[in-house]
Design an enzyme around this catalytic site. Structure first.
Site, PDB file in Angstrom:
ATOM      1  N   GLU A  45       1.110  -1.232   0.276  1.00  0.00           N
ATOM      2  CA  GLU A  45       0.172  -0.137   0.025  1.00  0.00           C
ATOM      3  C   GLU A  45       0.484   1.472   0.322  1.00  0.00           C
ATOM      4  O   GLU A  45       1.604   1.223   0.714  1.00  0.00           O
ATOM      5  CB  GLU A  45      -0.943  -0.411   1.105  1.00  0.00           C
ATOM      6  CG  GLU A  45      -1.867   1.364   1.288  1.00  0.00           C
ATOM      7  CD  GLU A  45      -2.524   1.192   3.106  1.00  0.00           C
ATOM      8  OE1 GLU A  45      -2.937   2.558   2.871  1.00  0.00           O
ATOM      9  OE2 GLU A  45      -2.563   0.278   3.437  1.00  0.00           O
ATOM     10  N   ARG A  49       0.142  10.654   0.418  1.00  0.00           N
ATOM     11  CA  ARG A  49       0.082  11.677   1.295  1.00  0.00           C
ATOM     12  C   ARG A  49       1.551  12.492   0.691  1.00  0.00           C
ATOM     13  O   ARG A  49       2.154  13.268   1.636  1.00  0.00           O
ATOM     14  CB  ARG A  49       0.593  11.100   2.298  1.00  0.00           C
ATOM     15  CG  ARG A  49      -0.682  10.133   3.257  1.00  0.00           C
ATOM     16  CD  ARG A  49       0.103   9.817   4.211  1.00  0.00           C
ATOM     17  NE  ARG A  49      -0.624   8.730   4.906  1.00  0.00           N
ATOM     18  CZ  ARG A  49      -0.766   8.344   6.479  1.00  0.00           C
ATOM     19  NH1 ARG A  49       0.372   8.422   6.918  1.00  0.00           N
ATOM     20  NH2 ARG A  49      -1.500   7.542   6.514  1.00  0.00           N
ATOM     21  N   LYS A 133     -11.054  -2.647   6.956  1.00  0.00           N
ATOM     22  CA  LYS A 133      -9.386  -1.040   7.576  1.00  0.00           C
ATOM     23  C   LYS A 133     -10.034  -1.107   8.954  1.00  0.00           C
ATOM     24  O   LYS A 133     -11.476  -0.384   8.897  1.00  0.00           O
ATOM     25  CB  LYS A 133      -8.576  -0.685   6.373  1.00  0.00           C
ATOM     26  CG  LYS A 133      -8.473   0.481   7.455  1.00  0.00           C
ATOM     27  CD  LYS A 133      -7.085   1.122   6.628  1.00  0.00           C
ATOM     28  CE  LYS A 133      -6.213   2.283   7.115  1.00  0.00           C
ATOM     29  NZ  LYS A 133      -5.593   2.621   6.255  1.00  0.00           N
TER      30      LYS A 133
END
Length: 212
Positions: A45, A49, A133
């Protein structure tokens, strides 16, 4: 179980720990991903950001044999579309909005949506999601909290992420409703900065060996 759920489960079952990466320098993305794959961690993943994130997803998807590139910190439909266009094979969000769910419904790429409360889990179940998640895991109540959801919300599986390390990963992996965990500890900033790919492969091997 829907086809997209099956597709997501196939990714998450590849390994007990999904590396959660913040890629500052796109040049490090490919060697970093190769080091992780070499250690057994194929599903990766890359969080949206940094400015390098989309290019990092693209390069890992195209250049790293065996890697399953995913995009995390997806906050809106535009993020989702950009990540899919870059080559992301799974999408991860810290929480959910109706707009994001609507976008995900139209896509072939599976979404792993974030939830931290029983109400959020119930709302996502109504939308057809069975794999979620749990974020931010430690701050939201940790393994004990997640264990308490396993009976009333049976049938929902989680990938806890947030504050998880080698020390507490087994606490989560031992739970009946946890399929894997997400963690950044397998790619420490200092090792990435100095290009210690062998060191990262060793951390990945250690994480891959984790079992309940």
């Amino acid at each position: 179980m829907g086809a997209k759920t099956e597709k997501l489960l196939a990714v998450l079952k590849l390994q007990p720990v999904v590396p959660v990466l913040i890629v500052e320098d796109v040049a490090s993305a490919v060697p970093l991903a190769r080091a992780l794959v070499k250690g057994g961690l194929k599903a990766i993943e890359i969080t949206m950001r940094t400015e390098a994130a989309l290019e990092a997803v693209s390069r890992v998807a195209q250049e790293v044999e065996g890697a399953v590139a995913g995009a995390g910190t997806i906050l809106n439909p535009a993020h989702f579309a950009a990540a899919v266009e870059a080559g992301a094979q799974f999408i991860v969000s810290p929480g959910t909005t109706q707009e994001l769910l609507d976008t995900a419904r139209k896509s072939d790429i599976p979404l792993l949506p974030g939830a931290a409360t029983a109400s959020e889990v119930m709302a996502l179940r109504q939308e057809g999601y069975q794999v979620l998640k749990f974020f931010p895991a430690e701050q939201a109540g940790g393994a004990a909290y997640l264990k308490s959801l396993s009976s009333p919300l049976a049938g929902t599986m989680f990938c806890p992420t947030g504050g998880i390390s080698l020390k507490n990963a087994k606490d989560y992996l031992s739970l009946p409703n946890v399929i894997c965990v997400g963690g950044s500890w397998v790619a420490p900033k200092d090792l990435v900065a100095r290009g210690d790919w062998d060191g990262i492969t060793r951390l990945a091997e250690e994480a891959f060996a984790l079992t309940a």
